[in-house]
Design a protein around this motif. Structure first.
Motif, PDB file in Angstrom:
ATOM      1  N   ASN A 100      73.314   3.658  32.221  1.00 34.77           N
ATOM      2  CA  ASN A 100      74.653   4.151  31.893  1.00 34.77           C
ATOM      3  C   ASN A 100      74.798   4.333  30.387  1.00 34.77           C
ATOM      4  N   ALA A 101      74.283   3.327  29.656  1.00 35.11           N
ATOM      5  CA  ALA A 101      74.395   3.406  28.190  1.00 35.11           C
ATOM      6  C   ALA A 101      73.626   4.596  27.646  1.00 35.11           C
ATOM      7  N   VAL A 102      72.441   4.854  28.232  1.00 33.63           N
ATOM      8  CA  VAL A 102      71.650   6.001  27.769  1.00 33.63           C
ATOM      9  C   VAL A 102      72.337   7.307  28.133  1.00 33.63           C
ATOM     10  N   LYS A 103      72.881   7.383  29.357  1.00 33.84           N
ATOM     11  CA  LYS A 103      73.452   8.636  29.859  1.00 33.84           C
ATOM     12  C   LYS A 103      74.782   8.952  29.202  1.00 33.84           C
ATOM     13  N   TYR A 104      75.675   7.952  29.134  1.00 37.45           N
ATOM     14  CA  TYR A 104      77.039   8.232  28.686  1.00 37.45           C
ATOM     15  C   TYR A 104      77.285   7.881  27.218  1.00 37.45           C
ATOM     16  N   ALA A 105      76.447   7.033  26.656  1.00 37.28           N
ATOM     17  CA  ALA A 105      76.672   6.639  25.252  1.00 37.28           C
ATOM     18  C   ALA A 105      75.531   7.060  24.350  1.00 37.28           C
ATOM     19  N   LYS A 106      74.527   7.751  24.922  1.00 37.20           N
ATOM     20  CA  LYS A 106      73.357   8.176  24.127  1.00 37.20           C
ATOM     21  C   LYS A 106      72.719   6.972  23.441  1.00 37.20           C
ATOM     22  N   LEU A 107      72.429   5.935  24.225  1.00 34.75           N
ATOM     23  CA  LEU A 107      71.873   4.693  23.674  1.00 34.75           C
ATOM     24  C   LEU A 107      70.605   4.985  22.884  1.00 34.75           C
ATOM     25  N   TYR A 108      70.534   4.462  21.665  1.00 38.81           N
ATOM     26  CA  TYR A 108      69.370   4.686  20.798  1.00 38.81           C
ATOM     27  C   TYR A 108      68.221   3.740  21.145  1.00 38.81           C
ATOM     28  N   ARG A 109      68.507   2.478  21.336  1.00 36.22           N
ATOM     29  CA  ARG A 109      67.456   1.487  21.574  1.00 36.22           C
ATOM     30  C   ARG A 109      68.028   0.276  22.312  1.00 36.22           C
ATOM     31  N   TYR A 110      67.166  -0.433  23.036  1.00 34.08           N
ATOM     32  CA  TYR A 110      67.541  -1.660  23.738  1.00 34.08           C
ATOM     33  C   TYR A 110      66.679  -2.797  23.206  1.00 34.08           C
ATOM     34  N   ILE A 111      67.325  -3.912  22.790  1.00 28.64           N
ATOM     35  CA  ILE A 111      66.606  -5.088  22.286  1.00 28.64           C
ATOM     36  C   ILE A 111      67.037  -6.296  23.117  1.00 28.64           C
ATOM     37  N   SER A 112      66.036  -7.031  23.600  1.00 29.42           N
ATOM     38  CA  SER A 112      66.357  -8.178  24.454  1.00 29.42           C
ATOM     39  C   SER A 112      66.648  -9.426  23.619  1.00 29.42           C
ATOM     40  N   LYS A 113      67.457 -10.306  24.194  1.00 26.69           N
ATOM     41  CA  LYS A 113      67.715 -11.624  23.597  1.00 26.69           C
ATOM     42  C   LYS A 113      66.752 -12.649  24.197  1.00 26.69           C
ATOM     43  N   PRO A 114      66.374 -13.687  23.444  1.00 32.90           N
ATOM     44  CA  PRO A 114      66.615 -13.789  22.004  1.00 32.90           C
ATOM     45  C   PRO A 114      65.750 -12.779  21.248  1.00 32.90           C
ATOM     46  N   TRP A 115      66.295 -12.227  20.206  1.00 31.78           N
ATOM     47  CA  TRP A 115      65.573 -11.177  19.513  1.00 31.78           C
ATOM     48  C   TRP A 115      64.673 -11.743  18.421  1.00 31.78           C
ATOM     49  N   HIS A 116      63.665 -10.940  18.109  1.00 33.68           N
ATOM     50  CA  HIS A 116      62.834 -11.249  16.946  1.00 33.68           C
ATOM     51  C   HIS A 116      63.476 -10.579  15.729  1.00 33.68           C
ATOM     52  N   SER A 117      63.630 -11.354  14.680  1.00 32.59           N
ATOM     53  CA  SER A 117      64.313 -10.822  13.490  1.00 32.59           C
ATOM     54  C   SER A 117      63.632  -9.563  12.981  1.00 32.59           C
ATOM     55  N   GLU A 118      62.276  -9.575  12.978  1.00 34.61           N
ATOM     56  CA  GLU A 118      61.556  -8.414  12.456  1.00 34.61           C
ATOM     57  C   GLU A 118      61.809  -7.182  13.330  1.00 34.61           C
ATOM     58  N   ASP A 119      61.841  -7.403  14.666  1.00 36.31           N
ATOM     59  CA  ASP A 119      62.094  -6.289  15.580  1.00 36.31           C
ATOM     60  C   ASP A 119      63.498  -5.737  15.374  1.00 36.31           C
ATOM     61  N   LEU A 120      64.471  -6.646  15.213  1.00 32.93           N
ATOM     62  CA  LEU A 120      65.859  -6.227  14.997  1.00 32.93           C
ATOM     63  C   LEU A 120      65.983  -5.398  13.724  1.00 32.93           C
ATOM     64  N   ILE A 121      65.449  -5.929  12.624  1.00 31.00           N
ATOM     65  CA  ILE A 121      65.583  -5.238  11.331  1.00 31.00           C
ATOM     66  C   ILE A 121      64.870  -3.894  11.375  1.00 31.00           C
ATOM     67  N   LEU A 122      63.654  -3.864  11.997  1.00 35.48           N
ATOM     68  CA  LEU A 122      62.918  -2.603  12.084  1.00 35.48           C
ATOM     69  C   LEU A 122      63.697  -1.576  12.893  1.00 35.48           C
ATOM     70  N   THR A 123      64.271  -2.026  14.034  1.00 34.04           N
ATOM     71  CA  THR A 123      65.030  -1.097  14.891  1.00 34.04           C
ATOM     72  C   THR A 123      66.253  -0.563  14.156  1.00 34.04           C
ATOM     73  N   VAL A 124      66.995  -1.471  13.487  1.00 33.08           N
ATOM     74  CA  VAL A 124      68.197  -1.035  12.761  1.00 33.08           C
ATOM     75  C   VAL A 124      67.814  -0.101  11.612  1.00 33.08           C
ATOM     76  N   SER A 125      66.719  -0.446  10.912  1.00 28.52           N
ATOM     77  CA  SER A 125      66.285   0.409   9.802  1.00 28.52           C
ATOM     78  C   SER A 125      65.922   1.793  10.304  1.00 28.52           C
ATOM     79  N   GLU A 126      65.203   1.863  11.457  1.00 26.68           N
ATOM     80  CA  GLU A 126      64.853   3.162  12.017  1.00 26.68           C
ATOM     81  C   GLU A 126      66.109   3.924  12.444  1.00 26.68           C
ATOM     82  N   ALA A 127      67.084   3.204  13.016  1.00 27.40           N
ATOM     83  CA  ALA A 127      68.323   3.855  13.427  1.00 27.40           C
ATOM     84  C   ALA A 127      69.067   4.421  12.216  1.00 27.40           C
ATOM     85  N   LEU A 128      69.121   3.616  11.140  1.00 31.45           N
ATOM     86  CA  LEU A 128      69.801   4.087   9.925  1.00 31.45           C
ATOM     87  C   LEU A 128      69.088   5.308   9.349  1.00 31.45           C
TER      88      LEU A 128
END
Length: 581
Positions: A100-128
């Motif tokens: 639903n998030a991909v279809k109706y909200a154009k979801l950019y990425r999905y990150i599972s909890k608990p997250w890895h800090s490096e994965d989070l920062i890399l994903t956010v940096s790529e999104a920015l």
């Protein structure tokens, strides 16, 4: 200018605090980080930020929240701010929610909890980065629209100018006659209507009104440059101008008798008030001098290219690249760089004895024949040759120890083929020794005002040479240092065994050396592999001074392979130690 905003949405304050701290630390002060405690709070925050003309770059939302689930929140935010990139951060979202998030909200990425800090920062940096690229693209499109509008205005102004030119046809004829280039004008049917004096001079004839457009090239002797082919009428700038195209050609030449004149031609359509082509103008000029200059320039560039290729055979381009120099012209005495590299030394065994059996000319020919076989093995494995020292080769590898070891193995494989060729013409086969070490060295330019040379210096360079010398002592073709061994990506990719812990000339500390026996004959290689456990255990016992036990294991190795030179050496060492007791 307001900073872009990153919004973090969760129903747990501790998670929001953690996200905010991590993002602020990673993204410095380039972005604002806002938090929302749940979906309703997030939607209110988005409305407030947009009212205050903030850009919302990224939204990071949990899925399970008491008021509104994450996929629904992201959908509503997408309806409000479609350019915002959305990331879902949760450990409980099912495939339907993510879909639903991909279809109706154009979801950019999905990150599972608990997250890895490096994965989070890399994903956010790529999104920015993606957000900024989209923003730049939008800005560029807006700029292009402005350019298009400007071009449209320019086209409109040009049409007005053409109208004025049509109203002043007599003045046009006076103008083109005064022009220093040839001018040839036809009506909409392609019938020549006007030609100035310079055009008649270049074409070698007056206007030919009865000539049809498709025979214009033949009538005026127009050929494709450097060929005997009549210039195709459909490619003539004049023909294309009648179709409404403004074009340029410089591949045409006029031939009349023994005279050949290369021309550059510009074809331009002239429109009437209804937008139809009413005239076509071809302006052209003699480019003999330009062609000559271009030929001289091409010859000069080719000569420079040849010189650069010649220089690169004396100073490898890889050497210049490591010094961050564009060409040999940029180097000077003292240019240097410190770098970790692998150094390979190779040498022909007993070459002095071999060379005494040859004339100087035969000796020279033999050396060049041998070196030409070895050189590709080095280049194809990412190395370059620093210098030839008689029959010896010193090569450098900046890409990693594996490149150097693969090059050494390839050299030995090339040697086997070379020796077969030597034997086929009556020469005895030769043997070489190769030593490889990895470490820090100084790469630079040495010399004086009249003579420069590129070289590598340092203890690790000298150690590579010493290790190559040890191949004579142990009767093996390829040895590497401990530094090279530990620098390999996967030592198991090679056939290796520890040989000795030695003190080489010029070094106070002992050095571990390893044999690489990938190129041994199959029977010898299999024997070394079969004996490897006993051999290595024997060496451990030897260094523990359990000489009798070590000697027994070495005898087992020699029973399988009596010509194992290294096992023989250790057996003799054990024998001497036992005799001294």
């Amino acid at each position: 200018m307001r900073k872009p905003v990153i919004i973090c949405i969760d129903d747990e304050i501790t998670i929001l605090d953690s996200l905010k701290i991590q993002l602020k630390q990673a993204l410095s002060y380039n972005y604002l980080v806002e938090t929302a405690l749940g979906g309703e709070d997030a939607l209110e925050l988005v409305e407030e930020l947009l009212e205050d003309e903030y850009e919302i770059a990224v939204v990071i939302s949990d899925y399970i929240m008491p008021d509104i689930k994450g996929d629904e929140v992201l959908k509503k935010i997408h309806e409000i701010s479609p350019k915002t990139l959305k990331i879902m951060l949760t450990g409980q979202a099912d495939l339907e929610a993510i879909g639903n998030a991909v279809k109706y909200a154009k979801l950019y990425r999905y990150i599972s909890k608990p997250w890895h800090s490096e994965d989070l920062i890399l994903t956010v940096s790529e999104a920015l980065h993606s957000y900024l690229q989209d923003k730049k693209l939008a800005q560029k499109n807006a700029e292009l629209e402005e350019v298009n509008q400007a071009l449209e205005r320019a086209n409109q102004q040009q049409e007005k100018l053409i109208d004025r030119l049509r109203e002043n046809e007599n003045r046009l004829h006076q103008f083109i006659e005064a022009m220093p280039v040839g001018v040839f004008i036809t009506d909409a049917r392609g019938t020549p209507t006007s030609i100035n004096s310079r055009a008649q001079e270049l074409l070698g004839t007056e206007i030919r009104e009865s000539v049809e457009l498709d025979r214009l090239s033949a009538a005026y002797g127009a050929y494709l440059a450097d060929s005997d082919t009549i210039y195709p009428a459909r490619k003539m700038p004049l023909s294309l101008a009648l179709q409404g195209q403004s074009t340029t050609a410089d591949d045409l030449e006029i031939r009349s008798g023994d005279r050949t004149i290369p021309l550059e031609i510009w074809g331009t359509p002239i429109y009437n008030s209804e937008g139809d082509v009413s005239y076509a103008i071809a302006a052209f000029q003699d480019i003999t001098d330009r062609k000559k200059a271009e030929k001289e320039r091409q010859d000069f560039i080719e000569r420079l290219s040849q010189l650069n290729r010649a220089f690169s055979r004396f100073v490898p381009k890889q050497f210049l690249q490591l010094l961050e120099k564009e060409s040999i012209l940029d180097v000077s005495v003292g240019n240097s760089v410190r770098k970790e590299m692998s150094v390979l030394f190779s040498d022909i065994r007993s070459f002095t004895t071999l060379s005494e059996q040859m004339t100087p000319a035969e000796n020279f020919q033999f050396i060049n024949s041998y070196l030409s076989r070895m050189e590709p093995a080095i280049f194809q494995n990412g190395g370059f040759i620093d210098k030839y020292i008689g029959d010896a080769i010193m090569a450098l590898f900046s890409g990693g120890a594996d490149d150097a070891v693969r090059a050494g193995i390839s050299m030995l494989q090339q040697l086997q083929a070379y020796c077969r060729d030597l034997q086929s013409v009556g020469y005895a086969p030769i043997r070489i020794g190769i030593g490889i070490n990895t470490g820090d060295l100084i790469l630079g330019i040495v010399g004086g005002q009249s003579r420069l040379d590129g070289t590598a210096m340092g203890d690790d360079v000298n150690l590579a040479s010493r290790i190559e010398g040890l191949t004579k002592n142990y009767g093996v073709p390829l040895l590497i240092s401990h530094k090279t061994f530990v620098s390999l990506n996967n030592p198991a990719d090679y056939h290796l065994r520890f040989i000795d812990f030695v003190r080489v000339k010029g070094k106070a500390e002992k050095v571990s050396v390893f044999e690489v026996f990938d190129t041994d004959p199959p029977s010898l290689r299999e024997a070394k592999l079969a004996n490897k456990t006993h051999f290595e255990k024997a060496l451990v016992l030897y260094y523990l001074k359990a000489f009798t036990e070590a000697q027994k294991l070495l005898e087992r190795c020699l029973q399988t392979h009596p010509k194992d030179r290294v096992a023989q050496i250790y057996w003799q060492r054990c024998r001497r130690q036992i005799d001294r007791r």
